[in-house]
Write a protein that holds these residues in place. Structure first.
Motif, mmCIF file in Angstrom:
data_model
loop_
_atom_site.group_PDB
_atom_site.id
_atom_site.type_symbol
_atom_site.label_atom_id
_atom_site.label_comp_id
_atom_site.label_asym_id
_atom_site.label_seq_id
_atom_site.Cartn_x
_atom_site.Cartn_y
_atom_site.Cartn_z
ATOM 1 N N GLY A 123 17.247 17.979 -4.066
ATOM 2 C CA GLY A 123 15.832 17.898 -4.393
ATOM 3 C C GLY A 123 15.047 19.174 -4.224
ATOM 4 N N GLY A 124 15.686 20.212 -3.708
ATOM 5 C CA GLY A 124 14.982 21.478 -3.576
ATOM 6 C C GLY A 124 14.785 22.147 -4.924
ATOM 7 N N GLY A 125 14.049 23.243 -4.898
ATOM 8 C CA GLY A 125 13.818 23.984 -6.131
ATOM 9 C C GLY A 125 12.643 24.913 -6.013
ATOM 10 N N LEU A 126 12.206 25.420 -7.154
ATOM 11 C CA LEU A 126 11.060 26.321 -7.231
ATOM 12 C C LEU A 126 9.829 25.519 -7.632
ATOM 13 C CD1 LEU A 126 9.796 29.175 -7.328
ATOM 14 C CD2 LEU A 126 10.561 29.286 -9.721
ATOM 15 N N VAL A 127 8.757 25.675 -6.876
ATOM 16 C CA VAL A 127 7.527 24.941 -7.160
ATOM 17 C C VAL A 127 6.348 25.871 -6.914
ATOM 18 C CG1 VAL A 127 7.380 24.011 -4.809
ATOM 19 C CG2 VAL A 127 6.291 22.782 -6.702
ATOM 20 N N GLN A 128 5.283 25.671 -7.653
ATOM 21 C CA GLN A 128 4.084 26.481 -7.475
ATOM 22 C C GLN A 128 3.302 26.019 -6.245
ATOM 23 O OE1 GLN A 128 1.840 26.359 -11.137
ATOM 24 N NE2 GLN A 128 3.086 27.983 -12.049
ATOM 25 N N PRO A 129 2.527 26.911 -5.664
ATOM 26 C CA PRO A 129 1.661 26.500 -4.546
ATOM 27 C C PRO A 129 0.795 25.310 -4.935
ATOM 28 C CG PRO A 129 1.685 28.871 -4.730
ATOM 29 C CD PRO A 129 2.439 28.360 -5.920
ATOM 30 N N GLY A 130 0.695 24.356 -4.013
ATOM 31 C CA GLY A 130 -0.033 23.122 -4.279
ATOM 32 C C GLY A 130 0.811 22.027 -4.889
ATOM 33 N N GLY A 131 2.043 22.349 -5.258
ATOM 34 C CA GLY A 131 2.919 21.366 -5.874
ATOM 35 C C GLY A 131 3.623 20.477 -4.869
ATOM 36 N N SER A 132 4.492 19.626 -5.390
ATOM 37 C CA SER A 132 5.199 18.642 -4.571
ATOM 38 C C SER A 132 6.690 18.657 -4.866
ATOM 39 C CB SER A 132 4.665 17.232 -4.845
ATOM 40 O OG SER A 132 3.297 17.126 -4.517
ATOM 41 N N LEU A 133 7.451 18.278 -3.868
ATOM 42 C CA LEU A 133 8.895 18.048 -4.008
ATOM 43 C C LEU A 133 9.274 16.884 -3.121
ATOM 44 C CD1 LEU A 133 10.497 21.632 -3.800
ATOM 45 C CD2 LEU A 133 10.472 20.141 -5.803
ATOM 46 N N ARG A 134 10.321 16.179 -3.505
ATOM 47 C CA ARG A 134 10.895 15.154 -2.630
ATOM 48 C C ARG A 134 12.349 15.509 -2.370
ATOM 49 N NH1 ARG A 134 11.875 8.618 -3.060
ATOM 50 N NH2 ARG A 134 13.488 9.264 -4.545
ATOM 51 N N LEU A 135 12.647 15.752 -1.111
ATOM 52 C CA LEU A 135 14.014 16.025 -0.705
ATOM 53 C C LEU A 135 14.714 14.724 -0.328
ATOM 54 C CD1 LEU A 135 13.491 19.165 1.569
ATOM 55 C CD2 LEU A 135 13.688 19.026 -0.922
ATOM 56 N N SER A 136 16.003 14.680 -0.620
ATOM 57 C CA SER A 136 16.823 13.530 -0.249
ATOM 58 C C SER A 136 18.008 14.002 0.578
ATOM 59 C CB SER A 136 17.340 12.817 -1.500
ATOM 60 O OG SER A 136 16.289 12.338 -2.304
ATOM 61 N N CYS A 137 18.470 13.149 1.460
ATOM 62 C CA CYS A 137 19.651 13.414 2.268
ATOM 63 C C CYS A 137 20.508 12.158 2.241
ATOM 64 C CB CYS A 137 19.258 13.776 3.686
ATOM 65 S SG CYS A 137 20.648 13.882 4.838
ATOM 66 N N ALA A 138 21.625 12.223 1.535
ATOM 67 C CA ALA A 138 22.522 11.085 1.423
ATOM 68 C C ALA A 138 23.602 11.177 2.490
ATOM 69 C CB ALA A 138 23.146 11.063 0.042
ATOM 70 N N ALA A 139 23.788 10.085 3.210
ATOM 71 C CA ALA A 139 24.782 10.047 4.284
ATOM 72 C C ALA A 139 26.031 9.321 3.814
ATOM 73 C CB ALA A 139 24.205 9.355 5.506
ATOM 74 N N SER A 140 27.169 9.703 4.396
ATOM 75 C CA SER A 140 28.455 9.118 4.000
ATOM 76 C C SER A 140 28.736 7.805 4.726
ATOM 77 C CB SER A 140 29.590 10.104 4.287
ATOM 78 O OG SER A 140 29.636 10.403 5.682
ATOM 79 N N THR A 141 27.839 7.438 5.641
ATOM 80 C CA THR A 141 28.003 6.183 6.362
ATOM 81 C C THR A 141 26.633 5.540 6.538
ATOM 82 O OG1 THR A 141 28.989 5.198 8.347
ATOM 83 C CG2 THR A 141 27.745 7.218 8.648
ATOM 84 N N SER A 142 26.620 4.347 7.042
ATOM 85 C CA SER A 142 25.350 3.642 7.183
ATOM 86 C C SER A 142 24.402 4.373 8.126
ATOM 87 C CB SER A 142 25.584 2.231 7.716
ATOM 88 O OG SER A 142 24.345 1.609 7.998
ATOM 89 N N ILE A 143 23.200 4.654 7.654
ATOM 90 C CA ILE A 143 22.248 5.351 8.520
ATOM 91 C C ILE A 143 21.642 4.408 9.560
ATOM 92 C CG2 ILE A 143 21.766 7.118 6.797
ATOM 93 C CD1 ILE A 143 19.055 5.757 6.302
ATOM 94 N N LEU A 144 21.972 3.153 9.484
ATOM 95 C CA LEU A 144 21.579 2.240 10.564
ATOM 96 C C LEU A 144 22.238 2.651 11.878
ATOM 97 C CD1 LEU A 144 21.720 -1.170 8.685
ATOM 98 C CD2 LEU A 144 19.675 -0.081 9.617
#
Length: 116
Positions: A8-29
């Motif tokens: 979800g990273g990348g280049l964005v202008q000031p004032g912009g938005s991004l949503r990062l994700s982190c996928a786990a290989s096991t249950s995050i519970l």
């Protein structure tokens, strides 16, 4: 062993938005606490946000000032970081992290660049 994969990273202008994700290989519970850290060139790694416990108590670095939101989707085994009102000083590599069964697990990081 746990694998964490950020995206979800990348280049964005000031004032912009991004949503990062982190996928786990096991249950995050399994993970009582999950964290987002960041590291800018020449600087130490710092805590951006954390989410803790079954009540999803959240904690943010002082520099966030209401701009970011950490959340988790247990069904998808994914941690998120919604980042709004981004500033050039938010430029860094962002890492997902958790500690489980005495292991300290990190993803490979995703680059966020805020620039006009």
């Amino acid at each position: 062993q746990v694998q964490l994969v950020e995206s979800g990273g990348g280049l964005v202008q000031p004032g912009g938005s991004l949503r990062l994700s982190c996928a786990a290989s096991t249950s995050i519970l399994n993970f009582y606490r999950m964290n987002w850290y960041r590291q800018a060139p020449g600087k130490q790694r710092e805590l951006v946000a954390a989410i803790t416990g079954p009540d999803n108590i959240t904690h943010y670095g002082d520099f966030v000032k209401g701009r970011f939101t950490i959340s988790r989707d247990n069904a998808k085994n994914t941690l998120y970081l919604q980042m709004n009102s981004l500033k050039p000083e938010d430029t860094a590599v962002y890492y997902c992290n958790t500690v489980w069964r005495s292991g300290d697990y990190w993803g490979q990081g995703t680059q966020v660049t805020v620039s006009s």
